[in-house]
Design a protein around this motif. Structure first.
Motif, short mmCIF file in Angstrom:
data_model
loop_
_atom_site.label_atom_id
_atom_site.label_comp_id
_atom_site.label_asym_id
_atom_site.label_seq_id
_atom_site.Cartn_x
_atom_site.Cartn_y
_atom_site.Cartn_z
N GLY A 29 0.80 -1.21 0.00
CA GLY A 29 0.00 0.00 0.00
C GLY A 29 0.83 1.26 0.00
O GLY A 29 0.30 2.37 0.05
N THR A 31 4.87 2.95 1.27
CA THR A 31 5.55 3.32 2.51
C THR A 31 6.24 4.66 2.31
O THR A 31 6.98 4.84 1.33
CB THR A 31 6.59 2.26 2.91
OG1 THR A 31 5.95 0.99 3.04
CG2 THR A 31 7.25 2.63 4.23
N ASP A 178 4.30 -1.44 -6.02
CA ASP A 178 4.22 -0.75 -4.74
C ASP A 178 5.22 0.39 -4.72
O ASP A 178 6.02 0.55 -5.65
CB ASP A 178 4.47 -1.71 -3.59
CG ASP A 178 3.40 -1.57 -2.51
OD1 ASP A 178 3.01 -0.41 -2.24
OD2 ASP A 178 2.96 -2.58 -1.97
N GLU A 190 0.55 11.44 1.98
CA GLU A 190 -0.81 11.06 2.36
C GLU A 190 -1.55 10.44 1.18
O GLU A 190 -2.35 9.52 1.35
CB GLU A 190 -1.57 12.29 2.87
CG GLU A 190 -2.94 11.97 3.43
CD GLU A 190 -3.61 13.19 4.03
OE1 GLU A 190 -4.49 13.01 4.88
OE2 GLU A 190 -3.25 14.33 3.66
N CYS A 193 0.88 6.76 0.23
CA CYS A 193 1.45 5.79 1.18
C CYS A 193 0.47 5.47 2.30
O CYS A 193 0.02 6.37 3.01
CB CYS A 193 2.74 6.34 1.78
SG CYS A 193 4.00 6.72 0.55
N ARG A 194 0.22 4.19 2.48
CA ARG A 194 -0.67 3.78 3.58
C ARG A 194 0.03 3.91 4.92
O ARG A 194 -0.59 4.30 5.91
CB ARG A 194 -1.13 2.32 3.36
CG ARG A 194 -2.15 1.83 4.38
CD ARG A 194 -2.64 0.44 4.08
NE ARG A 194 -1.58 -0.54 4.16
CZ ARG A 194 -1.17 -1.11 5.30
NH1 ARG A 194 -1.73 -0.78 6.45
NH2 ARG A 194 -0.20 -2.01 5.28
N THR A 195 1.32 3.58 4.97
CA THR A 195 2.09 3.70 6.20
C THR A 195 3.27 4.64 5.98
O THR A 195 3.73 4.82 4.87
CB THR A 195 2.63 2.33 6.68
OG1 THR A 195 3.47 1.78 5.67
CG2 THR A 195 1.49 1.38 6.97
N GLU A 209 0.23 4.21 10.48
CA GLU A 209 -0.54 4.52 9.28
C GLU A 209 -0.51 6.02 9.04
O GLU A 209 -0.66 6.82 9.98
CB GLU A 209 -1.97 4.00 9.42
CG GLU A 209 -2.02 2.49 9.54
CD GLU A 209 -3.30 1.90 8.94
OE1 GLU A 209 -4.09 2.66 8.32
OE2 GLU A 209 -3.48 0.68 9.08
N THR A 210 -0.30 6.40 7.78
CA THR A 210 -0.09 7.80 7.44
C THR A 210 -1.23 8.68 7.93
O THR A 210 -0.99 9.76 8.51
CB THR A 210 0.08 7.96 5.92
OG1 THR A 210 1.13 7.09 5.48
CG2 THR A 210 0.41 9.39 5.55
N ARG A 277 -4.93 1.18 15.87
CA ARG A 277 -4.00 0.62 14.90
C ARG A 277 -2.58 0.81 15.42
O ARG A 277 -2.31 1.77 16.14
CB ARG A 277 -4.18 1.29 13.53
CG ARG A 277 -5.49 0.90 12.87
CD ARG A 277 -5.69 1.55 11.53
NE ARG A 277 -6.05 2.96 11.65
CZ ARG A 277 -6.69 3.64 10.71
NH1 ARG A 277 -7.01 3.05 9.57
NH2 ARG A 277 -6.99 4.91 10.87
#
Length: 296
Positions: A29, A31, A178, A190, A193-195, A209-210, A277
């Protein structure tokens, strides 16, 4: 399996460390590596690309130390995307894209250019005949030629105007590969990137998580980065403290508005309890910051 990870990674130039014991994984997702200039994010990216030998620790690729990995497989799986000015000015666009292709597949150049929204006829031109946004798309097309699993992007839109940035971000968000994104632009990370991992003075100070990091920072440095972004129609950002990184204890303590005597000891990264989370932070006052504490 995580394609790339750092395990207690120490990096430097000569014998002087500039990245200190970083441990992180590049997750599905996208990074992000976030931080100001000099935080160590580009140095870390160079190590992930195999361009910088660690002073300590290791880069892990597909479960093995990168130094013992199959280099051909690694170059196929992990591709850098530098800024468009990295194109050889003497080469035509088609030749630049075809460099990564086997001889029998060089008819794919046109299809790759179309994939990134360019007219295949641009293959006959040289870089100076293209706009900045077009050159950046060519660099992306060249990276996609080997069908990588991961793109390593170092400030891929910083030299582009806002409208071109938006088109490049749309393109990157729609790719199957990815992303590892190195940036100081919070809006970009944002979006892609999910994280994310926030770096300061060569250390990861916060990870998670972002969306969580930006909505409710648990480290004062993350909050300072977020608060420094101007908002349309809003008040101008307040100037933050200016000081070098501390040589002992928490490296951010000389700038930190929440610093207390305990900050003279280096905080170890820890998982925050009670969060919906996972969130890791290296700060003695993380819970206070999340609870709205003010300066002592």
């Amino acid at each position: 399996m995580t394609i790339l990870a750092a395990r207690d990674l120490v990096l430097g130039y000569g014998r002087r460390p500039v990245v200190h014991g970083v441990t992180l994984e590049l997750t599905e997702g996208g990074t992000g590596l976030i931080g100001e200039s000099g935080s160590g994010k580009t140095t870390l990216a160079r190590a992930f690309l195999g361009l910088l030998k660690p002073l300590g620790g290791q880069v892990v690729y597909a479960g093995r130390d990168l130094r013992q990995a199959d280099r051909r497989a690694f170059r196929r799986d992990v591709q850098p995307v530098f800024q468009g000015e990295s194109l050889d000015p003497r080469m035509r666009i088609g030749a630049s894209v075809a460099e990564a292709l086997p001889r029998g597949a060089r008819d794919r150049v046109g299809a790759l250019l179309e994939q990134v929204g360019l007219d295949p006829e641009l293959a006959a031109r040289r870089p100076h005949e293209l706009s900045g946004g077009q050159r950046q798309r060519v660099v992306i097309a060249r990276a996609l030629a080997v069908e990588p699993r991961l793109l390593v992007l170092d400030e891929p839109t910083s030299a582009l105007d806002v409208t071109v940035q938006a088109r490049i971000l749309d393109l990157l968000a729609g790719l199957a590969a990815d992303r590892l994104l190195i940036t100081h632009n919070l809006a970009v990370v944002e979006r892609l990137c999910r994280t994310s991992h926030v770096l300061f003075a060569g250390r990861v100070v916060e990870s998670g998580e972002t969306a969580d990091l930006l909505r409710a920072p648990a480290h004062p440095y993350t909050k300072a980065l977020r608060d420094a972004v101007p908002t349309l129609g809003g008040p101008p950002p307040e100037p933050g403290r200016s000081a070098p990184a501390a040589e002992s204890g928490c490296p951010f303590r000389l700038r930190c508005p929440l610093a207390v005597p305990a900050c003279e000891e280096l905080p170890e990264p820890r998982v925050l309890a009670g969060r919906p989370r996972p969130r890791t932070v290296a700060c003695h006052r993380a819970e206070d910051l999340l609870g709205g504490a003010t300066a002592p």
